[in-house]
Design a protein around this motif. Structure first.
Motif, short mmCIF file in Angstrom:
data_model
loop_
_atom_site.label_atom_id
_atom_site.label_comp_id
_atom_site.label_asym_id
_atom_site.label_seq_id
_atom_site.Cartn_x
_atom_site.Cartn_y
_atom_site.Cartn_z
N MET A 1 0.84 -1.20 0.00
CA MET A 1 0.00 0.00 0.00
C MET A 1 0.87 1.24 0.00
O MET A 1 1.99 1.23 0.39
N GLY B 1 -13.32 -3.27 1.16
CA GLY B 1 -13.81 -2.19 2.03
C GLY B 1 -15.08 -2.59 2.76
O GLY B 1 -15.43 -3.77 2.86
N GLY B 2 -15.81 -1.59 3.27
CA GLY B 2 -17.03 -1.86 4.05
C GLY B 2 -18.18 -2.31 3.17
O GLY B 2 -18.14 -2.16 1.95
N TYR C 1 -8.88 -7.81 -1.45
CA TYR C 1 -7.58 -7.86 -2.14
C TYR C 1 -6.73 -9.05 -1.71
O TYR C 1 -6.06 -9.68 -2.52
N ARG D 1 -10.45 -5.35 4.72
CA ARG D 1 -9.63 -4.12 4.68
C ARG D 1 -8.17 -4.57 4.79
O ARG D 1 -7.88 -5.64 5.30
N GLY D 2 -7.27 -3.72 4.32
CA GLY D 2 -5.84 -4.06 4.37
C GLY D 2 -5.48 -5.14 3.37
O GLY D 2 -6.27 -5.50 2.49
N HIS E 1 -3.37 -5.22 0.88
CA HIS E 1 -3.12 -4.92 -0.54
C HIS E 1 -1.62 -5.05 -0.83
O HIS E 1 -0.84 -4.15 -0.52
N GLY F 1 -14.51 1.38 -2.35
CA GLY F 1 -14.51 2.81 -2.09
C GLY F 1 -13.22 3.50 -2.50
O GLY F 1 -12.46 2.99 -3.33
N ASP F 2 -12.95 4.64 -1.88
CA ASP F 2 -11.78 5.43 -2.27
C ASP F 2 -10.48 4.65 -2.08
O ASP F 2 -9.59 4.67 -2.93
N GLY F 3 -10.37 3.94 -0.96
CA GLY F 3 -9.18 3.12 -0.71
C GLY F 3 -9.02 2.05 -1.78
O GLY F 3 -7.93 1.86 -2.34
N THR F 4 -10.12 1.39 -2.09
CA THR F 4 -10.09 0.32 -3.10
C THR F 4 -9.67 0.86 -4.46
O THR F 4 -8.90 0.22 -5.18
N GLY G 1 -6.08 1.30 -4.56
CA GLY G 1 -5.49 -0.02 -4.75
C GLY G 1 -5.59 -0.46 -6.20
O GLY G 1 -4.64 -1.00 -6.78
N LYS H 1 -17.77 2.20 -4.88
CA LYS H 1 -18.74 1.79 -3.86
C LYS H 1 -18.45 2.49 -2.55
O LYS H 1 -17.29 2.53 -2.13
N THR H 2 -19.41 3.12 -1.97
CA THR H 2 -19.24 3.60 -0.60
C THR H 2 -20.57 4.08 -0.07
O THR H 2 -21.30 4.82 -0.75
N SER I 1 -6.74 -0.89 6.86
CA SER I 1 -6.47 -0.14 5.63
C SER I 1 -5.81 1.20 5.90
O SER I 1 -5.55 1.96 4.98
N ASN J 1 -7.32 3.58 7.77
CA ASN J 1 -8.33 4.60 8.06
C ASN J 1 -8.34 4.87 9.56
O ASN J 1 -8.32 3.93 10.36
#
Ligand SMILES: Nc1ncnc2c1ncn2[C@@H]1O[C@H](COP(=O)(O)OP(=O)(O)OP(=O)(O)O)[C@@H](O)[C@H]1O
Ligand SMILES: O=P(O)(O)OC[C@H]1O[C@](O)(CO)[C@@H](O)[C@@H]1O
Ligand SMILES: [Mg+2]
Length: 542
Positions: free
Chosen positions: A48, A147-148, A180, A211-212, A214, A236-239, A242, A264-265, A386, A388
């Motif tokens: 990451m 993500g969530g 991931y 989460r996490g 990656h 979402g934004d994190g994904t 990634g 997605k979020t 992740s 956050n």
């Protein structure tokens, strides 16, 4: 009629990738083709975090027209053949007039303009193309959810599988188990229309999420080892960050593999797109909690209903649920600071409302008021897997503080009921309109991937689905702008104080005006390219 301006782009806007136009029999294209650009054009760190992305594809046209295009396989894989889109002989679609999207169609990011405004930023319109870059039996797709949770995840999975299968005759589709990390730590799940037939009626994701985990190199190794050539990434934004590094690594390795992101979020905090899927469903479900809080509050003397809703950095769910319900007297969101004690503070307002009305309902977004929570009670610096920031429970904190205030001051006896439906609003299946939206997203992603576009997120921009470069949706987060009309509508509907002093309000307004002026100045002074960069940091949707 399309509302999008559809004048043909000047020839200089035409990218090679669209016009290579080679078709013919499938000459057994190798899965791995070395790319023609220097490997150090992009750096990935195997995990990451930081990465240097390859140059954005930006083209300019007349009157300040800017196209922020998405990458295409032909940008780095030479001599790719094209094939006739099988939809041309699909009985359902062959009768549709103008079914294929004109390759010059683009979607404007800004549709409120003045006479002298530059035409501004555009994105490539999503949809099926006449020519595709994959043969049906060549495609080996995979889908991952990260993500969530969010209502509609299963619908998107279902529609990617059915879209690939029914529209493009694709038979090899894999589900990646558990986000991931599933790429390298779990077995895959074969997906067919039969397997996914009923899943849209269920909440959650049949693929699991996490989460996490990656690890770019391991993920791309797994993609390469399995011979996957279309990767659909929902998150979402994190994904999407990634997904972007995965795309960069794939490009660096020169693989004929497309990466398509589906945003997605539940928080609706993804930049550029109109709205994220599942958001409407969540807002609708939140109504039930608000309704219960209202019923409880109005049935007792000095009843206070307190509802906590999701929204880590953005208060969209709280704002829309408040506006929709009309039972809410006060809505607290992360973007709008508030205070408890003293004149004009929350306690003051509660007392006033109870005296006027005998009951009240407060909605608080989980990210609101974090700075007010006593340091001793804060989960200082804690992060999820992740990275956050973990939030403190503003719901319990607020509930305790309101009760304690009225107990201490003995001004009145209040009766507070606290409702926390946070996970209930995201663990349900999507409603009808979100289901339709998910279908469009999934199909747009499939059309884009088949047409050879890669490194994109798909989503509606002013009502039209578009392919948006990853960097555009990961650079900023969408937030409620408290000097915009929507927040003013909310304040007018709840009658709550803004909790801002006139001085703070003026400062907030100036900040926004300055940002707008800077944007215009940089356009006038330095040209559209600078504006492109600047607009990345000023995506304030209503
Ligand atoms: N900067 C990054 N680079 C690479 N991977 C990332 C990055 N940020 C997050 N990820 C990965 O993306 C996945 C999802 O991220 P995260 O948990 O932040 O959720 P999200 O996609 O933002 O969704 P949501 O916030 O809506 O739940 C995780 O597996 C995480 O490791
Ligand atoms: O408990 P989890 O699964 O980490 O998710 C909580 C977070 O996920 C979201 O639903 C989406 O980012 C936020 O609203 C919330 O803070
Ligand atoms: Mg996120």
């Amino acid at each position: 009629m399309d509302s999008v301006y559809r004048a043909p782009l000047p020839p200089k806007l035409r990218f090679e990738s669209e016009y290579t136009g080679k078709s013919g029999p499938h000459p057994s294209v190798p899965t791995t083709v070395r790319r023609q650009v220097p490997a150090d054009n992009c750096r990935c760190n195997g995990g990451m975090g930081d990465f240097v992305r390859s140059d954005p594809k930006i083209a300019h046209g007349e009157a300040g027209y800017v196209l922020e295009d998405v990458p295409h396989l032909t940008d780095y894989v030479p001599d790719l053949p094209t094939y006739t889109n099988p939809l041309q002989i699909n009985p359902a679609y062959s009768v549709v007039k103008q079914y294929f999207v004109n390759i010059d169609d683009t979607v404007a990011q800004k549709i409120v303009v003045h006479k002298s405004s530059p035409r501004g930023i555009h994105f490539r319109r999503a949809g099926p193309r006449q020519k595709v870059y994959f043969e049906s039996d060549e495609v080996h797709a995979c889908i991952v959810t990260c993500g969530g949770l969010c209502p509609g995840l299963n619908t998107v999975i279902r529609e990617i599988v059915c879209g690939l299968h029914h529209m493009y005759g694709v038979r090899r589709i894999l589900g990646i188990d558990g986000g991931y990390k599933g790429f390298y730590a779990r077995n895959t799940i074969p997906l067919t229309p039969k397997v996914v037939n009923d899943i849209h009626k269920r909440g959650g994701t049949i693929l699991g999420t996490s989460r996490g985990g990656h690890d770019t190199s391991k993920i791309v190794d797994s993609i390469q080892d399995r011979g996957i050539n279309q990767v659909y990434i929902i998150g979402g934004d994190g994904t999407q960050k990634g997904a972007s590094v995965i795309f960069e690594e794939i490009q660096r390795r020169g693989l004929k593999v497309v990466v398509a992101g589906i945003p997605k979020t539940i928080d609706n905090d993804i930049a550029v797109i109109d709205k994220s899927f599942g958001f409407d469903t969540a807002v609708e479900e939140a109504q039930r909690a608000i309704y219960a809080a209202h019923v409880e509050a109005e049935s007792v003397e000095n009843g206070v209903g307190l509802v906590k809703l999701m929204g880590r950095n953005s208060g969209f769910i709280a704002m829309y649920a408040t506006l929709a319900s009309r039972d809410v007297d006060c809505c607290l969101i992360p973007e709008s600071p508030f205070y408890l004690e003293g004149e004009g503070g929350l306690f003051d307002y509660i007392e006033k409302r109870l005296k006027e009305n005998g009951h009240m309902v407060i909605v608080v977004a989980e990210g609101a008021g974090q700075e007010l929570i006593d340091e001793s009670k804060r989960s200082m610096g804690k992060e999820d897997a992740s990275g956050n920031k973990q939030l403190d429970d503003v719901g319990h904190w607020l509930s305790d503080n309101i009760k304690e205030h009225f107990r201490k001051t003995q001004k009145m006896v209040i009766n507070l009921k606290y409702i926390d439906p946070t996970y209930m609003i995201r663990a349900i299946p999507s409603n009808a309109s979100d289901n339709v939206y998910c279908t469009l997203l999934a199909q747009s992603a499939v059309h884009g991937a088949m047409a050879g576009y890669t490194g994109f997120t798909v989503g509606p921009v002013n009502g039209r689905h578009a392919y948006i470069p990853f960097y555009r949706v990961t650079e900023t987060q969408n937030k409620v702008v408290i000097t915009d009309r929507m927040w003013a509508r909310l304040l007018a509907s709840t009658n709550q104080p803004s909790f801002l002093s006139p001085k703070e309000l003026a400062e907030e307004k100036k900040l926004n005006e300055d940002a707008q002026t800077q944007l215009l100045d940089s356009y006038n002074a330095k040209g559209a390219e600078t504006v492109v960069a600047d607009q990345a940091t000023s995506n304030n949707k209503p």
